[in-house]
Design an enzyme around this catalytic site. Structure first.
Site, PDB file in Angstrom:
ATOM      1  CE  LYS A 281       2.472   1.017  -2.374  1.00  0.00           C
ATOM      2  NZ  LYS A 281       2.379  -0.386  -2.842  1.00  0.00           N
TER       3      LYS A 281
ATOM      4  CD  GLU B 146      -9.496  -2.648   9.089  1.00  0.00           C
ATOM      5  OE1 GLU B 146     -10.278  -1.689   9.137  1.00  0.00           O
ATOM      6  OE2 GLU B 146      -9.725  -3.722   8.531  1.00  0.00           O
TER       7      GLU B 146
ATOM      8  CB  CYS C 268      -8.350  -7.736   8.056  1.00  0.00           C
ATOM      9  SG  CYS C 268      -9.671  -6.682   7.484  1.00  0.00           S
TER      10      CYS C 268
ATOM     11  CD  GLU D  20      -3.908 -11.330   9.344  1.00  0.00           C
ATOM     12  OE1 GLU D  20      -5.061 -10.908   9.427  1.00  0.00           O
ATOM     13  OE2 GLU D  20      -2.957 -10.634   8.957  1.00  0.00           O
TER      14      GLU D  20
HETATM   15  O1  TXE Z   1       0.971  -6.950   3.000  1.00  0.00           O
HETATM   16  P1  TXE Z   1       1.679  -5.602   3.314  1.00  0.00           P
HETATM   17  P2  TXE Z   1       1.452  -8.241   2.217  1.00  0.00           P
HETATM   18  C1  TXE Z   1      -1.560  -9.536   6.165  1.00  0.00           C
HETATM   19  C2  TXE Z   1      -1.646 -11.020   5.869  1.00  0.00           C
HETATM   20  C3  TXE Z   1      -0.542 -11.231   4.876  1.00  0.00           C
HETATM   21  C4  TXE Z   1       0.488 -10.245   5.362  1.00  0.00           C
HETATM   22  C5  TXE Z   1       1.471  -9.782   4.327  1.00  0.00           C
HETATM   23  O2  TXE Z   1      -1.376 -11.748   7.039  1.00  0.00           O
HETATM   24  O3  TXE Z   1      -0.048 -12.533   4.894  1.00  0.00           O
HETATM   25  O4  TXE Z   1      -0.264  -9.133   5.806  1.00  0.00           O
HETATM   26  O5  TXE Z   1       0.795  -9.343   3.139  1.00  0.00           O
HETATM   27  C6  TXE Z   1       2.521  -1.527   1.124  1.00  0.00           C
HETATM   28  N1  TXE Z   1       5.998   1.659   3.149  1.00  0.00           N
HETATM   29  N2  TXE Z   1      -2.532  -8.754   5.428  1.00  0.00           N
HETATM   30  O6  TXE Z   1       2.937  -8.407   2.247  1.00  0.00           O
HETATM   31  O7  TXE Z   1       3.175  -5.696   3.242  1.00  0.00           O
HETATM   32  C7  TXE Z   1       2.414  -2.591   0.078  1.00  0.00           C
HETATM   33  O8  TXE Z   1       3.078  -2.216  -1.111  1.00  0.00           O
HETATM   34  C8  TXE Z   1       4.825   1.915   2.559  1.00  0.00           C
HETATM   35  C9  TXE Z   1      -3.667  -8.286   6.185  1.00  0.00           C
HETATM   36  O9  TXE Z   1       0.840  -8.202   0.898  1.00  0.00           O
HETATM   37  O10 TXE Z   1       1.104  -5.140   4.576  1.00  0.00           O
HETATM   38  C10 TXE Z   1       0.902  -2.714  -0.045  1.00  0.00           C
HETATM   39  O11 TXE Z   1       0.400  -1.654  -0.833  1.00  0.00           O
HETATM   40  N3  TXE Z   1       4.006   0.972   2.068  1.00  0.00           N
HETATM   41  C11 TXE Z   1      -4.443  -7.282   5.468  1.00  0.00           C
HETATM   42  C12 TXE Z   1       0.446  -2.545   1.404  1.00  0.00           C
HETATM   43  O12 TXE Z   1       1.516  -1.877   2.062  1.00  0.00           O
HETATM   44  C13 TXE Z   1       4.391  -0.306   2.205  1.00  0.00           C
HETATM   45  C14 TXE Z   1      -4.506  -7.306   4.009  1.00  0.00           C
HETATM   46  C15 TXE Z   1       0.102  -3.830   2.128  1.00  0.00           C
HETATM   47  O13 TXE Z   1       1.222  -4.669   2.098  1.00  0.00           O
HETATM   48  C16 TXE Z   1       5.610  -0.657   2.834  1.00  0.00           C
HETATM   49  C17 TXE Z   1      -3.307  -7.810   3.392  1.00  0.00           C
HETATM   50  C18 TXE Z   1       6.432   0.400   3.307  1.00  0.00           C
HETATM   51  N4  TXE Z   1       7.604   0.158   3.906  1.00  0.00           N
HETATM   52  C19 TXE Z   1      -2.383  -8.521   4.112  1.00  0.00           C
HETATM   53  N5  TXE Z   1       5.720  -2.010   2.801  1.00  0.00           N
HETATM   54  C20 TXE Z   1      -5.724  -6.761   6.088  1.00  0.00           C
HETATM   55  N6  TXE Z   1      -5.626  -6.159   7.280  1.00  0.00           N
HETATM   56  O14 TXE Z   1      -6.778  -6.840   5.485  1.00  0.00           O
HETATM   57  C21 TXE Z   1       4.608  -2.492   2.190  1.00  0.00           C
HETATM   58  N7  TXE Z   1       3.811  -1.458   1.817  1.00  0.00           N
END
Ligand code: TXE
Length: 502
Positions: free
Chosen positions: A184, A259, A293, A392
């Site tokens: 996904k 992660e 990250c 972050e």
């Molecule tokens: O990430 P999300 P977002 C951090 C970074 C950023 C913040 C938010 O600080 O500002 O996260 O980013 C899926 N059940 N990172 O909102 O929400 C979602 O659809 C199942 C760090 O874009 O974490 C996507 O596929 N899945 C990071 C994935 O989770 C769910 C990289 C990531 O989304 C879900 C990106 C749920 N309830 C952002 N809710 C890194 N560690 O590299 C969301 N998703």
């Protein structure tokens, strides 16, 4: 459907991929934006529960289909090598699609796409070397050994910053172990995974081994992680979402590898090569516009070289070329999401309000149209209690702090909710190794930064999550141990006493 690319996907709604076939989703539509223009370039389906269920069912069916279940380990490795060749031949197409979705530098996305076949080959070589052990259990005429088995269906949930690179860290070991997967991707950057499905088909993986469903986290994502047919969740994303995923996983007792984010300390000691260190600090935060990250977003500089190093960092930031990520001379592209632009602006205001000094940037560059560009931004005189040192941001914003001596450094560096990556620049090996021992981080880079390898385990602890990617650690993450005991004594045992070691 063949040859999906930026050209063919522009203006369309992405298909989903279930059981070896591209399908049109019945779900709603989500706009996907080109960050260089701020305009919608394609749409992403928000898959229905029935579609998520179909993807998980297809993966479950693949796990019990002899074509995949009984395929030898070496044959699995060969399929992975074939896939590696196809990915290698399509690096440019993959990189272009990913840049269209997240606006990162084409050079960076090309490098990350080139790393995909490297990962596939590394784990292809491992597929027929995943061994159990024989255990001397101190019982005569007994043989005790273990075998490693696939887990079953693995849900891989990936973010928008490096979609296929993140996916591959789970996919390659999953395939080597014999699992089936449902991917996904982020609703903000789904095209890469959809394009990748084509290569899985062409390589000859049995239908159902690889599936892609798209959609919002709260809908499609939630339906996937709470599905009873999923045996493991691999999630890369933000800490807040990570906690939601962990709760959803707990409902089904599904194991998860998470992660999450970081606020990684990047240290410059007074005995370092200061030019190399300043360069490393700039690369650690402004590469990928800070959307990684492991970004070295909390920079600690020793007080007696503080001013000199800050000057070098600011000078390098001033020289950064901002612009279209597809241009070879550009070093900083737009942010992937408008919400990230707003987030950086909010943290910039908060830093000013909390008394940090704006040393560079802090705004949005002129003359770049409606693209989601932000200047490289540097704050000095930051203290570890300020929000920019604790949370972050995931953007090109560097917080620079000061430290007195190594004890002071360790106190400050470890005073964080996160424990993902870290870096130190010093010519003193004792100092470097003492830091390595004491720092609370899953990864330590000494006199380098942001240099991962597929062969080297990665992952963090504290609010940075749990579980490991890369290296043999990922094979352990995506397989399970079964213990086997054989009694070849021919003797009857006492029916009422357990045969424990005595
Ligand atoms: O990430 P999300 P977002 C951090 C970074 C950023 C913040 C938010 O600080 O500002 O996260 O980013 C899926 N059940 N990172 O909102 O929400 C979602 O659809 C199942 C760090 O874009 O974490 C996507 O596929 N899945 C990071 C994935 O989770 C769910 C990289 C990531 O989304 C879900 C990106 C749920 N309830 C952002 N809710 C890194 N560690 O590299 C969301 N998703």
């Amino acid at each position: 459907m063949q040859g999906l690319s930026v050209e063919t996907l522009t203006g369309s709604c992405l298909p989903i991929y279930i059981n070896g076939t591209y399908r049109t989703s019945e779900g709603g539509r989500i706009d996907s934006y080109d960050p260089t223009t701020g305009q919608v370039w394609c749409q992403v389906p928000d898959c229905t529960d029935a579609e998520v269920d179909a993807a998980v069912s297809a993966a479950r069916a693949a796990m019990s289909d002899p074509e995949w279940r009984d395929m030898t380990q070496s044959q699995r490795g060969l399929l992975m090598l074939r896939l590696a060749e196809l990915v290698e031949a399509n690096v440019e197409r993959i990189a272009e699609v990913e840049v269209q979705d997240n606006g990162k530098l084409l050079r960076e996305m090309r490098a990350l796409s080139q790393a995909l076949p490297v990962a596939l080959r590394y784990y292809a070589g491992m597929a027929d070397k995943i061994e159990g052990t024989t255990i001397p259990v101190n019982k005569p005429d007994m043989l005790n050994f273990t075998v490693r088995e696939p887990l079953g269906v693995v849900a891989i949930i990936i973010p928008w910053n490096s979609p296929l690179y993140m996916m591959m860290r789970a996919l390659a070991p999953c395939l080597a172990c014999g699992n089936a997967v449902v991917v996904k991707p982020s609703e903000h950057a789904s095209a890469g995974a959809v394009v990748f499905a084509e290569l899985m088909k062409e390589a000859g993986f049995p239908d159902g081994v690889f599936n892609v469903i798209t959609g919002l986290g709260q809908t499609a994502g939630n339906a996937l992680i709470t599905h009873p047919g999923v045996n493991k969740i691999d999630f890369t994303g933000g800490p807040a979402t990570g906690k939601v995923i962990a709760k959803g996983a707990a409902e089904q007792l599904t194991p998860a590898a998470l992660e999450l984010g970081g606020k990684s300390p990047h240290v410059v000691c007074d005995d370092a090569d200061l030019d190399a260190a300043a360069n490393g600090v700039v690369a650690g935060i402004f590469a990928a516009a800070g959307q990684t990250c492991v970004a070295g977003s909390r920079c600690f500089i020793q007080e007696n070289v503080y001013d000199a190093v800050v000057e070098k960092i600011v000078e390098k930031a001033r020289a950064i070329t901002i612009g279209d990520p597809r241009r070879d001379d550009v070093q900083l592209g737009p942010l992937a999401l408008w919400s990230q632009v707003e987030k950086v602006a909010e943290f910039t205001e908060s830093a000013k309000a909390q008394g940090a000094t704006l040393a560079f940037g802090g705004g949005r560059p002129d003359g770049l149209g409606d693209g989601w560009y932000v200047e490289p931004t540097i704050f000095t005189n930051v203290t570890n209690d300020m929000r920019i040192a604790r949370e972050e941001i995931f953007g090109p914003l560097l917080a620079i702090l000061k430290f007195r001596d190594d004890e002071d450094l360790m106190q400050q560096a470890n005073d964080s909710d996160f424990a993902l990556a870290s870096g130190i620049w010093t010519r003193n090996i004792q100092r470097a190794l003492r830091f390595m021992r004491r720092i609370e981080a899953g990864m330590v880079w000494i006199n380098t930064y942001r240099s991962p390898s597929v062969m080297s385990p990665s992952g963090g602890h504290k609010d940075s999550g749990y579980g490991k990617h890369n290296g043999f650690a990922a094979i352990e993450e995506f397989s399970r141990i079964k213990t086997v005991v054989i009694d070849y004594s021919g003797a009857q045992q006492d029916a009422f006493v357990m045969r424990v070691n005595k």
